[in-house]
Design an enzyme around this catalytic site. Sequence first.
Site, mmCIF file in Angstrom:
data_model
loop_
_atom_site.group_PDB
_atom_site.id
_atom_site.type_symbol
_atom_site.label_atom_id
_atom_site.label_comp_id
_atom_site.label_asym_id
_atom_site.label_seq_id
_atom_site.Cartn_x
_atom_site.Cartn_y
_atom_site.Cartn_z
ATOM 1 C CG PHE A 1 63.284 16.828 -19.586
ATOM 2 C CD1 PHE A 1 62.372 16.568 -18.577
ATOM 3 C CD2 PHE A 1 64.517 16.204 -19.543
ATOM 4 C CE1 PHE A 1 62.689 15.687 -17.539
ATOM 5 C CE2 PHE A 1 64.844 15.324 -18.517
ATOM 6 C CZ PHE A 1 63.924 15.073 -17.503
ATOM 7 C CB SER B 1 68.590 16.385 -20.506
ATOM 8 O OG SER B 1 67.415 15.789 -21.037
ATOM 9 C CE LYS B 2 63.602 16.474 -24.388
ATOM 10 N NZ LYS B 2 63.712 15.126 -24.970
ATOM 11 C CG ASN B 3 69.929 19.995 -28.347
ATOM 12 O OD1 ASN B 3 69.617 18.930 -27.806
ATOM 13 N ND2 ASN B 3 70.732 20.035 -29.393
#
Length: 376
Positions: free
Chosen positions: A189, A191-193
């Site tokens: 997704f 916004s993930k790292n």
Amino acid sequence: MKKIQMVDLKSQYEKIKETVDASIQEVLDTNTYINGPLVHQFQKNLEEYLEVKHVIPCANGTDALQIAMMGLDLKPGDEVITADFTFAATVEVIALLQLTPVLVDVDVVNMNIDIEAIKKAITPKTKAIVPVHLFGRAANMDAIMEIAAEHNLYVIEDNAQAIGADYVSKTGVKSKVGVIGHVAATSFFPSKNLGCYGDGGAIFTNDDKLAHIIRGIVNHGMYERYHHDVVGVNSRLDSIQAGVLNAKLPLLDEYNKARRRAASKYNAAFAGHKNIITPEFDASENDHVFHQYVLRIIDADRNALMQHLLDKAIPCAIYYPIPLHSQKAYVDTRYKEEQFPVTNQLVKEVIALPMHTELDDEQIKFITDSVLEFLK
């Protein structure tokens, strides 16, 4: 001061624009939109990074969890233990497969699944444990794997929030989270790292047989076109997203280091404050990669603090405001409130501050000063 955002993907993109744009253009030029060369390249690159035998890309992190469970051939009614304090996707896929979710409390310090609670929840119907590496911090995998071995259980790591984090076993062996259990799932997704510019996910395993089964499941149960050997789903990572991930993967360690640096500055600013409990971590280690930076606010009005920050144009969030055992979809008479003292406490205390790779010192100072201003 630059506008503060919960996640600043635009600034991150500007630094890798040339590589990302070239990857996307390659897909457009070659018309290889599904399972193209960039998908296979990303798969291989991620396998090398994680030092895992098999990475199977898929459409999103929720699918990854569901497909991992499908690959293990769990049966309706089998019990799967997981944490009460996490995002709903973890329990959602258990219910979708007509398995029986068994929610247990979490540890008050690290907010990950509580080891003693796992032990108490095991019954003859238990078949798997799903630890969630919450907010980017590795769960206690030594203890979880020992419990699993003792009771002949599968371990499915929910690694949606902690890709790139290290875990050092009690024997001193270091490995990436997500390669310790029997199988793991992650999300890409945005916004993930390690995030793409749409939806994406992947399953990891060192088990050759399981990997073969999962590769069929993600593609309608096919190993040969129009030959459906297992019941499958349609869950494939598209080539454009793989191109974005290929551009970001070489920078993942740098991204995680930037997150830990920001967390260190937050912690230093809040150190010793009577109303704030900061996340514990060793800045020199990589066992917490801070997908979220989450404070606990005690003996103060957490909700009023949140409004104070929003009034100052500082984004913040509550992860998670309602325990899973209290969600309408998952209410069950098996659960008693006294089973979840920590989760019930955390939902009243936690607040997540902005956390991403582009946070600068001026922004962090404004955020921390604003928190301290309210809690003076």
